[in-house]
Design a protein around this motif. Structure first.
Motif, short mmCIF file in Angstrom:
data_model
loop_
_atom_site.label_atom_id
_atom_site.label_comp_id
_atom_site.label_asym_id
_atom_site.label_seq_id
_atom_site.Cartn_x
_atom_site.Cartn_y
_atom_site.Cartn_z
N GLN A 1 52.13 8.57 1.48
CA GLN A 1 50.76 9.08 1.48
C GLN A 1 50.57 10.10 2.59
N ALA A 2 51.14 9.79 3.77
CA ALA A 2 51.02 10.70 4.91
C ALA A 2 51.95 11.90 4.80
N LYS A 3 52.96 11.78 3.91
CA LYS A 3 54.00 12.81 3.79
C LYS A 3 54.66 13.07 5.15
N SER A 4 54.84 12.00 5.90
CA SER A 4 55.33 12.13 7.27
C SER A 4 55.84 10.78 7.76
N PHE A 5 56.81 10.82 8.70
CA PHE A 5 57.28 9.63 9.38
C PHE A 5 56.67 9.54 10.79
N GLU A 6 55.81 10.48 11.16
CA GLU A 6 55.17 10.42 12.48
C GLU A 6 54.29 9.19 12.58
N VAL A 7 54.41 8.47 13.68
CA VAL A 7 53.74 7.19 13.83
C VAL A 7 52.23 7.30 13.65
N ASP A 8 51.60 8.25 14.29
CA ASP A 8 50.14 8.35 14.21
C ASP A 8 49.67 8.65 12.79
N LYS A 9 50.43 9.47 12.07
CA LYS A 9 50.05 9.77 10.68
C LYS A 9 50.26 8.57 9.78
N VAL A 10 51.33 7.84 9.99
CA VAL A 10 51.58 6.64 9.19
C VAL A 10 50.53 5.58 9.50
N LYS A 11 50.19 5.43 10.78
CA LYS A 11 49.14 4.46 11.16
C LYS A 11 47.81 4.81 10.49
N GLN A 12 47.47 6.07 10.46
CA GLN A 12 46.22 6.48 9.81
C GLN A 12 46.24 6.11 8.33
N ALA A 13 47.37 6.29 7.67
CA ALA A 13 47.48 5.91 6.26
C ALA A 13 47.36 4.40 6.08
N LEU A 14 47.99 3.64 6.98
CA LEU A 14 47.90 2.18 6.89
C LEU A 14 46.48 1.70 7.10
N ASP A 15 45.79 2.29 8.08
CA ASP A 15 44.42 1.86 8.38
C ASP A 15 43.44 2.18 7.26
N SER A 16 43.81 3.09 6.38
CA SER A 16 42.93 3.43 5.26
C SER A 16 43.37 2.76 3.95
N THR A 17 44.36 1.87 4.04
CA THR A 17 44.88 1.20 2.84
C THR A 17 43.85 0.21 2.30
N ARG A 18 43.62 0.29 1.00
CA ARG A 18 42.71 -0.64 0.33
C ARG A 18 43.39 -1.15 -0.94
N ASN A 19 43.44 -2.47 -1.07
CA ASN A 19 43.93 -3.13 -2.28
C ASN A 19 45.35 -2.72 -2.66
N PHE A 20 46.22 -2.62 -1.67
CA PHE A 20 47.63 -2.39 -1.97
C PHE A 20 48.17 -3.62 -2.68
N PRO A 21 48.86 -3.45 -3.82
CA PRO A 21 49.28 -4.61 -4.61
C PRO A 21 50.52 -5.31 -4.04
N GLY A 22 50.31 -6.11 -3.01
CA GLY A 22 51.41 -6.88 -2.45
C GLY A 22 51.73 -8.09 -3.31
N LEU A 23 52.90 -8.68 -3.10
CA LEU A 23 53.25 -9.88 -3.85
C LEU A 23 52.35 -11.06 -3.49
N VAL A 24 51.94 -11.16 -2.23
CA VAL A 24 51.13 -12.30 -1.81
C VAL A 24 49.64 -12.10 -2.11
N GLY A 25 49.25 -10.88 -2.44
CA GLY A 25 47.85 -10.57 -2.73
C GLY A 25 47.59 -9.10 -2.50
N ASN A 26 46.37 -8.66 -2.78
CA ASN A 26 45.99 -7.28 -2.51
C ASN A 26 45.73 -7.12 -1.02
N LEU A 27 46.37 -6.13 -0.41
CA LEU A 27 46.33 -5.95 1.04
C LEU A 27 45.40 -4.80 1.40
N SER A 28 44.51 -5.06 2.35
CA SER A 28 43.56 -4.03 2.81
C SER A 28 43.45 -4.10 4.32
#
Length: 418
Positions: free
Chosen positions: A353-380
């Motif tokens: 999503q971030a099109k980058s491996f830079e930590v701050d950009k990846v963190k921003q993408a993680l912090d905006s994650t909503r309802n990611f379909p994980g095996l244990v449940g939807n992750l937000s």
């Protein structure tokens, strides 16, 4: 040999030095003035195809190897699946292995090794005490990490902004267990049995708060040392003080066996709810069936079945893979619910999503994650809340159902009314 195994790194620096030399040769003078904090070492300027390193912090020596090491198998499966499908942005994943001996005291030094090797992402460690010791260091180093820690504080995004908790926490466990006792079973005289560990203390605190919200206090709280040779006195105290149901924070099979065998001796079989550590099949060899027929433990809705609902295709696919791995035998239920499989896939999604491996950009993408379909449940996640599990995905399941053929090692029957 799995594709990912060709890239496993051990943390001694040899492979990393060659990687840096190759990078320097490709980039020439442009790299000369780059600092260790620059994108050159954060990932964006790396050539496509060079492995992206993920720290793999787990015990390969020490007394907890047997119980902790299998929990990483799901993460290893995810690495292999992703590598076989082309990696992350065209780059394969490599595991940068570090042995923490399951010792909290080892964690700061391991984080320093990861930081010096420019490892920006980490899987593990396992255990609340080990994880919290690691988080104090990875937060300063800005390493994006997921650990196997049930402590509620591990999901505090303000305190640990680079840690992502992909498992239920002690607050959620306490609430689910208390609600089931009081609302589903109608029990008002609840006792608590707790191992004397950081996990046990936090789970008991959460349970007391959950019971208080329902208008009751526990009739007895029994705290036992995990090294005690006999736990019968603690069980007898619960019975004497009038407990009609027990919420048990037990995380290992030997302690659980002592407790349930004492209940058998006393012919006292109250409903028991507690931690998923009760699911391990080894318990069946140590405890008579009637001692665990009313025992339920916290688990994920996606890994349970009812008469009307069955586990999904992705969950079944993982369960089948675990049945084929000798190291997972007897631990399938804990491996399936480990956060590491979902974390590797979540990291892949955030990088893409971030099109980058830079930590701050990846963190921003993680912090905006909503309802990611994980095996244990939807992750937000949000910037402040890094516990990705919603309490609706946490249920109680039957311990005895582990002997049902439908269990396939990884699944359990949902408790009545859940």
């Amino acid at each position: 040999m799995p594709f990912s195994a060709a890239f496993d790194l051990r943390g001694d620096g040899s492979i990393d030095r060659r990687s840096l030399l190759r990078t320097a040769a490709r980039l020439g003078a442009a790299a000369a003035g780059a600092s260790l904090a620059s994108p050159l070492f954060g990932g964006d300027a790396r050539a496509a195809g060079e492995a992206v390193k993920i720290g793999w912090v787990r015990p390969t020596t020490g007394r907890l190897v047997t119980s902790f090491a299998p929990l990483y198998l799901g993460g290893g499966i995810a690495v292999d699946e992703i590598n076989q499908a082309g990696g992350i942005l065209g780059r394969p994943i490599s595991k940068f292995e570090e042995d923490d001996e399951a010792s909290p005291a080892k964690e700061p030094a391991i984080v320093r090794k990861l930081h010096e090797a420019e490892v920006n992402f980490a899987v593990g460690p396992t255990g609340s005490s080990q994880s919290l010791a690691s988080l104090a260091a990875t937060t300063r180093a800005k390493i994006i990490q997921s650990t196997y820690a049930a402590a509620a504080e591990a999901g505090d995004g303000k305190r640990y902004p680079y840690h992502y908790q992909l498992m239920y926490n002690t607050d959620q466990q306490g609430q689910v267990c208390a609600n089931y006792m009081v609302k589903n079973l109608g029990i008002k005289k609840v006792g608590i049995l707790q191992e004397s560990t950081a996990f046990g203390e936090q789970a008991t605190t959460s349970t007391k708060a959950a019971l208080k919200a329902l208008g009751i206090d526990p009739v007895s709280v029994q705290v036992y040392p995990i090294t005690a040779p006999d736990l019968s006195a603690y069980v007898r105290n619960l019975q004497k003080e009038g407990a009609e149901g027990v919420i048990a924070w037990i995380a290992n099979v030997p302690n659980a066996a002592m407790i349930f065998n004492t209940m058998k001796t006393l012919k006292w079989f109250p409903p028991v709810t507690g931690h998923s550590g009760l699911f391990l099949p080894a318990l069946f060899e140590l405890v008579p069936p009637d001692a665990i027929k009313n025992v339920f433990a916290t688990y994920y809705r996606n890994f349970t079945w009812t008469d009307q609902q069955k586990p999904g295709e992705r969950q079944v696919a993982l369960a089948k893979k675990l049945l084929a791995i000798p190291e997972a035998k007897g631990y399938e239920v804990n491996v399936a619910s480990s956060p590491y499989y979902d974390f590797v896939y979540l990291l892949k999604a955030a990088v893409e999503q971030a099109k980058s491996f830079e930590v701050d950009k990846v963190k921003q993408a993680l912090d905006s994650t909503r309802n990611f379909p994980g095996l244990v449940g939807n992750l937000s996640f949000t910037p402040d809340n890094h516990c990705g599990i919603d309490i609706k995905d946490v249920v109680l399941a039957s311990v005895a159902s582990g002997q049902d053929p439908q269990a396939m090692g990884s699944f359990r029957e949902r408790a009545p009314g859940q």
